[in-house]
Write an enzyme that holds these catalytic residues in place. Structure first.
Site, PDB file in Angstrom:
ATOM      1  N   CYS A 184      46.184  47.411  41.114  1.00  0.00           N
ATOM      2  CA  CYS A 184      46.085  46.808  39.789  1.00  0.00           C
ATOM      3  C   CYS A 184      47.480  46.301  39.432  1.00  0.00           C
ATOM      4  CB  CYS A 184      45.624  47.872  38.792  1.00  0.00           C
ATOM      5  SG  CYS A 184      45.648  47.310  37.079  1.00  0.00           S
ATOM      6  N   ASP A 212      42.232  51.355  40.176  1.00  0.00           N
ATOM      7  CA  ASP A 212      42.318  50.147  39.346  1.00  0.00           C
ATOM      8  C   ASP A 212      41.578  50.471  38.050  1.00  0.00           C
ATOM      9  OD1 ASP A 212      42.650  47.419  38.538  1.00  0.00           O
ATOM     10  OD2 ASP A 212      40.670  46.925  39.301  1.00  0.00           O
ATOM     11  N   SER A 213      41.644  49.547  37.105  1.00  0.00           N
ATOM     12  CA  SER A 213      40.900  49.753  35.861  1.00  0.00           C
ATOM     13  C   SER A 213      39.399  49.563  36.066  1.00  0.00           C
ATOM     14  CB  SER A 213      41.386  48.757  34.812  1.00  0.00           C
ATOM     15  OG  SER A 213      41.218  47.435  35.308  1.00  0.00           O
ATOM     16  N   GLU A 262      34.346  42.129  35.687  1.00  0.00           N
ATOM     17  CA  GLU A 262      33.952  43.541  35.589  1.00  0.00           C
ATOM     18  C   GLU A 262      32.462  43.670  35.279  1.00  0.00           C
ATOM     19  OE1 GLU A 262      35.964  45.932  36.539  1.00  0.00           O
ATOM     20  OE2 GLU A 262      34.535  47.500  36.085  1.00  0.00           O
ATOM     21  N   TYR A 318      42.788  47.137  31.108  1.00  0.00           N
ATOM     22  CA  TYR A 318      44.174  47.543  30.919  1.00  0.00           C
ATOM     23  C   TYR A 318      45.026  46.387  30.383  1.00  0.00           C
ATOM     24  CZ  TYR A 318      43.782  51.773  33.878  1.00  0.00           C
ATOM     25  OH  TYR A 318      43.484  52.990  34.412  1.00  0.00           O
ATOM     26  N   CYS A 334      46.021  39.310  39.290  1.00  0.00           N
ATOM     27  CA  CYS A 334      45.118  40.376  38.843  1.00  0.00           C
ATOM     28  C   CYS A 334      44.108  40.563  39.961  1.00  0.00           C
ATOM     29  CB  CYS A 334      44.416  39.956  37.549  1.00  0.00           C
ATOM     30  SG  CYS A 334      43.032  41.038  37.085  1.00  0.00           S
ATOM     31  N   THR A 335      43.896  41.816  40.357  1.00  0.00           N
ATOM     32  CA  THR A 335      43.028  42.045  41.512  1.00  0.00           C
ATOM     33  C   THR A 335      41.584  41.603  41.251  1.00  0.00           C
ATOM     34  OG1 THR A 335      42.900  44.353  40.774  1.00  0.00           O
ATOM     35  CG2 THR A 335      44.371  43.863  42.611  1.00  0.00           C
ATOM     36  N   HIS A 336      41.164  41.640  39.985  1.00  0.00           N
ATOM     37  CA  HIS A 336      39.806  41.171  39.679  1.00  0.00           C
ATOM     38  C   HIS A 336      39.596  39.708  40.088  1.00  0.00           C
ATOM     39  CE1 HIS A 336      39.430  44.814  37.276  1.00  0.00           C
ATOM     40  NE2 HIS A 336      38.160  44.525  37.049  1.00  0.00           N
TER      41      HIS A 336
HETATM   42  N1  DGL Z   1      42.674  44.525  37.911  1.00  0.00           N
HETATM   43  C1  DGL Z   1      43.720  44.628  36.936  1.00  0.00           C
HETATM   44  C2  DGL Z   1      44.985  43.913  37.437  1.00  0.00           C
HETATM   45  O1  DGL Z   1      45.152  43.695  38.618  1.00  0.00           O
HETATM   46  C3  DGL Z   1      43.483  44.147  35.535  1.00  0.00           C
HETATM   47  C4  DGL Z   1      42.208  44.175  34.843  1.00  0.00           C
HETATM   48  C5  DGL Z   1      42.342  44.805  33.448  1.00  0.00           C
HETATM   49  O2  DGL Z   1      42.739  44.091  32.504  1.00  0.00           O
HETATM   50  O3  DGL Z   1      42.085  45.985  33.355  1.00  0.00           O
HETATM   51  O4  DGL Z   1      45.846  43.592  36.655  1.00  0.00           O
END
Ligand code: DGL
Length: 268
Positions: A72, A9-10, A150, A41, A182-184
């Site tokens: 991600c 992931d990012s 993050e 990302y 978004c996984t975050h």
């Molecule tokens: N965790 C990433 C996703 O699922 C995005 C976070 C980022 O913008 O890097 O899209």
């Protein structure tokens, strides 16, 4: 011997998937790569994300992964097809859980929270065309929200005001589901629960994706339920101490995280 599952992931977002995978199959060796040097990302061009995803996947394979999870949504949206053409291992990707959100919706109104890259990407458009007929799907791009996560910030005024501003109108129109694209955002479940009216479901793809990975391993003849619990080996492409500090902040905030062994910074 169980193959290693490589996850990237990012940043910390994909740890929601690693946590689900560890919960389901604690003995499974997991190698986690957080591309913190290039985070976020969500606002980058898809071509850039695609090239970067190829480099990260190649590194995980070099490090012995036998199955990849692109944890991600932004990278899956930009790169999944390309990764599958390029690499000869099973690859599981993420997509906003629009289908289960629609299927469980009585009001026929749902919202998808995601990065700008995902809300404007072809994958979500395809999903909405395939499953969103007759349903109002509010696509809510959330620039900056993953940045707070993050930094380990999953509660408090900044997080809440961002979510409140985005969700006010869809909630007023009667949505009964919020799909996390978004996984975050999996780390924001408690904040979301505090803001959403009762009866609005939060749908996260982390667990279904983890189940899919386990299913593929079983199909390949492995038994992921065997063996002693393993630690997740994690590496970041950016500053290792900053990554460790975020993980500690998330743990302190009560996040569901697997046991993690941090390795030195990965140069990619
Ligand atoms: N965790 C990433 C996703 O699922 C995005 C976070 C980022 O913008 O890097 O899209």
């Amino acid at each position: 011997m169980l193959p290693t599952v490589g996850i990237f992931d990012s940043g910390v977002g994909g740890l929601t998937v690693a946590a689900a995978l560890h919960r389901i199959a604690p003995a499974l060796p997991i190698r986690y790569l957080a591309d913190t040097a290039c985070f976020p990302y969500g606002e980058r061009p898809p071509e850039w994300v695609r090239e970067r995803a190829v480099d990260l996947a190649a590194r995980l394979l070099e490090d012995g992964a036998g199955l990849l999870v692109v944890a991600c949504n932004t990278a899956s949206s930009a790169a999944l097809e390309c990764l599958r053409e390029r690499f000869d291992v099973p690859i599981v990707g993420m997509e906003p859980p629009l289908k289960p959100a629609v299927e469980g919706s009585r009001s026929r109104r749902i919202a998808v929270l995601a990065t700008p890259g995902t809300t404007s990407g072809a994958r979500l458009a395809r999903l909405a065309a395939a499953y969103g007929q007759g349903v109002e799907v509010a696509r809510l791009p959330m620039p900056g929200l993953a940045d707070l996560v993050e930094a380990g910030e999953v509660a408090g005024e900044r997080v809440e005001s961002m979510l409140r501003a985005a969700l006010a109108e869809p909630v007023a129109t009667g949505i009964d589901g919020v799909a996390l694209g978004c996984t975050h955002y999996g780390f924001l479940r408690a904040a979301l629960e505090g803001l959403l009216p009762e009866g609005v479901r939060i749908i996260d793809a982390a667990e279904p994706v983890a189940r899919r990975a386990v299913h593929l391993l079983r199909e390949a003849g492995h038994d992921p339920s065997m063996g002693e619990p393993a630690e997740v080996l994690a590496q970041a492409t950016g500053d290792a101490a900053a990554f460790a500090a975020t993980i500690e902040r998330l743990r302190a905030a009560g996040a569901d995280l697997p046991p993690i062994r941090l390795e030195a910074q990965a140069a990619i």
